[in-house]
Design a protein around this motif. Structure first.
Motif, short mmCIF file in Angstrom:
data_model
loop_
_atom_site.label_atom_id
_atom_site.label_comp_id
_atom_site.label_asym_id
_atom_site.label_seq_id
_atom_site.Cartn_x
_atom_site.Cartn_y
_atom_site.Cartn_z
N ILE A 4 -53.36 53.60 53.76
CA ILE A 4 -52.55 54.81 53.66
C ILE A 4 -53.19 55.99 54.39
N SER A 5 -54.46 56.24 54.08
CA SER A 5 -55.13 57.39 54.70
C SER A 5 -55.40 57.15 56.19
N PHE A 22 -52.24 57.80 58.00
CA PHE A 22 -52.03 59.25 58.05
C PHE A 22 -52.81 59.87 59.20
N ASN A 58 -45.55 54.11 54.92
CA ASN A 58 -46.13 53.71 53.63
C ASN A 58 -45.43 52.52 53.02
N MET A 74 -45.34 60.24 46.56
CA MET A 74 -45.45 60.21 48.03
C MET A 74 -44.21 59.59 48.65
N THR A 86 -50.94 62.98 49.88
CA THR A 86 -51.82 61.97 50.44
C THR A 86 -53.28 62.36 50.23
#
Length: 329
Positions: A245-246, A249, A298, A54, A105
């Motif tokens: 992280i998600s 996003f 990130n 990533m 991701t």
């Protein structure tokens, strides 16, 4: 999208500010790749494989979509990079890196869902070998999906038999095949990933809450009920990284998704650069800006959620001073 220097001063200022911010964060991505590649952050090899992949794709987004496209268009608008063959390649590479970053991701989120919610499948799926295979497959599919972009552009000018700059063909908006491809392209990035990550996170959180409640009741019935639970602590750290992280996003792509849905529902089409004060144009460009910005977040997430990553980062910062001190001795 036309990859040329914008004739509108306001838009050029926006592009310059946005691109400069992305350029400053590219160094952070390089440091992140170097630290994660060492494997000293206390993460499993499977997780490390996803995170390194990533970080690499995020760095490629900055190189292709920011430095070689927007910054180049502002500072060097008439170089060989603006001729049709090179321009097309840059556009394709930009979309490949952005698409691959998005779906990596999703793959990482799915891997964590399996690891937390499906204990029997975890031993088979959550391995470094499977992670490497998934990363390779996502990269290959990202390339295949975006190759057609090479064939949708025509030159803006032809000077001395040299075609300059890229503009989308008129047939792209009238051909049924291209219209279907455009719809699939926008659904596959970021609408479907957005929904998949949201669904996986909801299922993961629900499972964790159920398991936590059950373990608390079980431990309350034992003498060690007040002692710490190493397994739940490990899951808590994994969840913090996953949600950071998600969640980042989804938040950073929410504007892009909202603009896509607005255009599809109202059938009003995408805004042009003729009026930089148009609310539709502002919404659209804000979505693009936040989409690219997600490629820089990130690194901050790793530093904010992982103690050992911060320790490694401190070592990187201290290393030049260590060399200077050693030289002086």
């Amino acid at each position: 999208m036309l990859y040329t220097a914008s004739p509108y001063k306001a838009q050029q200022t926006i592009d310059l500010r946005r691109s400069t911010e992305m350029l400053e964060n590219s160094e952070a991505n390089l440091v992140t790749i170097a630290i994660l590649s060492k494997g000293r952050c206390g993460l499993s090899k499977c997780i490390t494989r996803y995170l390194v992949s990533m970080a690499v794709m995020d760095f490629l987004v900055i190189i292709t979509a920011v430095i070689l496209s927007r910054l180049r268009a502002i500072y060097f608008p008439t170089t060989v990079l603006s001729t049709i063959p090179t321009c097309k390649v840059l556009i394709v590479l930009s979309w490949i890196s952005k698409d691959t970053s998005v779906w990596l991701t999703v793959a990482f989120t799915f891997d964590r869902f399996i690891a937390i919610c499906c204990q029997k499948l975890k031993l088979i799926y959550c391995t470094e070998k499977i992670a490497a295979g998934v990363v390779a497959m996502v990269c290959a599919l990202g390339c295949l999906k975006n190759v057609p972009f090479y064939f949708i552009y025509d030159p803006v000018y032809i000077i001395d038999n040299v075609p300059w700059f890229c503009t989308i063909k008129d047939s792209y908006y009238t051909s049924i095949a291209w219209i279907v491809y455009d719809c699939l392209h926008r659904v596959l990035n970021p609408c479907l990933p957005f929904l998949l990550i949201l669904l996986l996170n909801v299922l993961t959180v629900r499972h964790i809450l159920a398991v936590s409640a059950a373990r608390k009741r079980l431990r309350a019935q034992t003498k060690g009920g007040n002692q710490s639970d190493p397994e739940m602590e490990s899951r808590r750290k994994s969840i913090i990284l996953l949600m950071a992280i998600s969640g980042s996003f989804m938040l950073l792509r929410l504007t892009y998704v909202a603009n896509f849905l607005f255009v599809q529902i109202t059938s009003s089409g995408y805004a042009t650069r003729t009026n930089s004060n148009d609310p539709k144009f502002i919404l659209q460009e804000s979505g693009y800006m936040l989409e690219i910005l997600s490629s820089c977040t990130n690194s901050c997430i790793y530093g904010g959620t992982q103690t050992k990553f911060r320790e490694q980062l401190q070592e990187v910062v201290k290393y030049p001073f260590y060399l200077i001190r050693k030289r002086l001795k």
